[in-house]
Scaffold this motif. Structure first.
Motif, mmCIF file in Angstrom:
data_model
loop_
_atom_site.group_PDB
_atom_site.id
_atom_site.type_symbol
_atom_site.label_atom_id
_atom_site.label_comp_id
_atom_site.label_asym_id
_atom_site.label_seq_id
_atom_site.Cartn_x
_atom_site.Cartn_y
_atom_site.Cartn_z
ATOM 1 N N GLY A 1 0.796 -1.224 0.000
ATOM 2 C CA GLY A 1 0.000 0.000 0.000
ATOM 3 C C GLY A 1 0.827 1.270 0.000
ATOM 4 N N ILE A 2 2.118 1.175 0.318
ATOM 5 C CA ILE A 2 2.982 2.359 0.341
ATOM 6 C C ILE A 2 3.503 2.686 -1.053
ATOM 7 N N LEU A 3 3.868 1.641 -1.784
ATOM 8 C CA LEU A 3 4.408 1.850 -3.123
ATOM 9 C C LEU A 3 3.312 2.326 -4.064
ATOM 10 N N PRO A 4 3.653 3.214 -4.979
ATOM 11 C CA PRO A 4 2.649 3.639 -5.963
ATOM 12 C C PRO A 4 2.320 2.469 -6.895
ATOM 13 N N ASP A 5 1.216 2.596 -7.589
ATOM 14 C CA ASP A 5 0.866 1.568 -8.566
ATOM 15 C C ASP A 5 1.843 1.649 -9.733
ATOM 16 N N ILE A 6 2.656 0.623 -9.837
ATOM 17 C CA ILE A 6 3.619 0.526 -10.932
ATOM 18 C C ILE A 6 3.320 -0.787 -11.637
ATOM 19 N N SER A 7 3.219 -0.718 -12.943
ATOM 20 C CA SER A 7 3.035 -1.947 -13.700
ATOM 21 C C SER A 7 3.644 -1.764 -15.087
ATOM 22 N N PHE A 8 4.202 -2.836 -15.589
ATOM 23 C CA PHE A 8 4.806 -2.816 -16.918
ATOM 24 C C PHE A 8 4.966 -4.244 -17.412
ATOM 25 N N HIS A 9 5.203 -4.343 -18.703
ATOM 26 C CA HIS A 9 5.482 -5.638 -19.315
ATOM 27 C C HIS A 9 6.984 -5.739 -19.511
ATOM 28 N N TYR A 10 7.518 -6.847 -19.112
ATOM 29 C CA TYR A 10 8.948 -7.134 -19.294
ATOM 30 C C TYR A 10 8.999 -8.405 -20.122
ATOM 31 N N GLY A 11 9.202 -8.251 -21.423
ATOM 32 C CA GLY A 11 9.079 -9.395 -22.303
ATOM 33 C C GLY A 11 7.635 -9.856 -22.253
ATOM 34 N N ALA A 12 7.407 -11.127 -21.990
ATOM 35 C CA ALA A 12 6.052 -11.680 -21.892
ATOM 36 C C ALA A 12 5.518 -11.620 -20.462
ATOM 37 N N GLN A 13 6.300 -11.083 -19.541
ATOM 38 C CA GLN A 13 5.931 -11.071 -18.124
ATOM 39 C C GLN A 13 5.280 -9.735 -17.754
ATOM 40 N N TYR A 14 4.205 -9.807 -16.992
ATOM 41 C CA TYR A 14 3.557 -8.613 -16.464
ATOM 42 C C TYR A 14 4.061 -8.409 -15.039
ATOM 43 N N VAL A 15 4.580 -7.234 -14.766
ATOM 44 C CA VAL A 15 5.148 -6.919 -13.449
ATOM 45 C C VAL A 15 4.332 -5.777 -12.856
ATOM 46 N N SER A 16 3.937 -5.936 -11.592
ATOM 47 C CA SER A 16 3.097 -4.920 -10.963
ATOM 48 C C SER A 16 3.309 -4.914 -9.451
ATOM 49 N N THR A 17 3.149 -3.738 -8.873
ATOM 50 C CA THR A 17 3.242 -3.616 -7.417
ATOM 51 C C THR A 17 1.980 -4.127 -6.729
ATOM 52 N N GLU B 1 10.600 -9.607 -5.720
ATOM 53 C CA GLU B 1 11.407 -10.709 -6.254
ATOM 54 C C GLU B 1 11.925 -10.365 -7.648
ATOM 55 N N PHE B 2 11.076 -9.799 -8.479
ATOM 56 C CA PHE B 2 11.489 -9.400 -9.828
ATOM 57 C C PHE B 2 12.665 -8.420 -9.763
ATOM 58 N N ILE B 3 12.536 -7.392 -8.930
ATOM 59 C CA ILE B 3 13.598 -6.381 -8.801
ATOM 60 C C ILE B 3 14.895 -7.027 -8.311
ATOM 61 N N LEU B 4 14.815 -7.867 -7.295
ATOM 62 C CA LEU B 4 16.018 -8.518 -6.756
ATOM 63 C C LEU B 4 16.675 -9.429 -7.789
ATOM 64 N N ARG B 5 15.870 -10.161 -8.560
ATOM 65 C CA ARG B 5 16.421 -11.050 -9.585
ATOM 66 C C ARG B 5 17.144 -10.234 -10.658
ATOM 67 N N LYS B 6 16.586 -9.119 -11.057
ATOM 68 C CA LYS B 6 17.213 -8.292 -12.101
ATOM 69 C C LYS B 6 18.474 -7.611 -11.556
ATOM 70 N N LEU B 7 18.442 -7.218 -10.290
ATOM 71 C CA LEU B 7 19.663 -6.674 -9.678
ATOM 72 C C LEU B 7 20.756 -7.742 -9.634
ATOM 73 N N GLY B 8 20.359 -8.991 -9.443
ATOM 74 C CA GLY B 8 21.313 -10.100 -9.474
ATOM 75 C C GLY B 8 21.966 -10.242 -10.840
ATOM 76 N N HIS B 9 21.175 -10.062 -11.900
ATOM 77 C CA HIS B 9 21.741 -10.085 -13.259
ATOM 78 C C HIS B 9 22.796 -8.985 -13.408
ATOM 79 N N ILE B 10 22.415 -7.783 -13.001
ATOM 80 C CA ILE B 10 23.326 -6.640 -13.142
ATOM 81 C C ILE B 10 24.619 -6.908 -12.378
ATOM 82 N N ALA B 11 24.502 -7.338 -11.129
ATOM 83 C CA ALA B 11 25.684 -7.578 -10.291
ATOM 84 C C ALA B 11 26.547 -8.713 -10.859
#
Length: 160
Positions: A46-62, A70-80
């Motif tokens: 409830g604190i985070l604003p409504d964020i949603s987007f498509h990442y490839g075939a995946q729908y990502v939303s708050t 989990e999505f954010i942490l996994r992508k940060l893992g790719h970057i690192a």
């Protein structure tokens, strides 16, 4: 001493490749961190604003905070992971007689090729999907950040 450093950097490069492979080879069911997050991130609901987007075939939303984190942490893992691979590979290449331009080019090309191979490999792992979007977004971002830092560092060393 120089040979020992060279062997150390080769070892770290190979270890990074190995870790990337192991993580990629692990079925999604064994990597799912949503159960771990459950109850630990309720304060964000409830604190985070409504964020949603498509990442490839995946729908990502708050709207599903656990999946979003989990999505954010996994992508940060790719970057690192690809940042580290690029740094280790470049450091290994500094012990060669290649020109600086070739060292930088190889430090970009080899990790990108490995990222493509890694995404293909993920298509053979249960519950995993290989997505080229990971290669040209988050993996490439990690690689480019490393190359920018390497380039800026080299210029600063030459100046001072």
């Amino acid at each position: 001493m120089r040979k020992r450093k060279f062997v150390s950097w080769i070892g770290m490069t190979i270890a990074t490749l190995f870790v990337l492979f192991i993580v990629s080879d692990t079925p999604y069911a064994n990597q799912d961190i949503k159960p771990f997050l459950f109850g630990k991130v309720e304060f964000l609901d409830g604190i985070l604003p409504d964020i949603s987007f498509h990442y490839g075939a995946q729908y990502v939303s708050t709207t599903n905070i656990y999946s979003f984190i989990e999505f954010i942490l996994r992508k940060l893992g790719h970057i690192a992971g690809y940042f580290l691979l690029t740094i280790c590979l470049y450091a290994t290449l500094t012990f060669t007689k290649l020109s600086e331009h070739r060292k930088i080019m190889l430090s970009f090309i080899i990790p990108i090729c490995y990222a493509m191979l890694d995404e293909w490999h993920q298509t053979t792992v249960p519950g995993r999907t290989g997505r080229l979007i990971d290669v040209y977004t988050v993996d490439a971002l990690g690689i480019l950040l490393a190359i920018i830092i390497i380039t800026v560092n080299r210029k600063m060393v030459r100046m001072g």
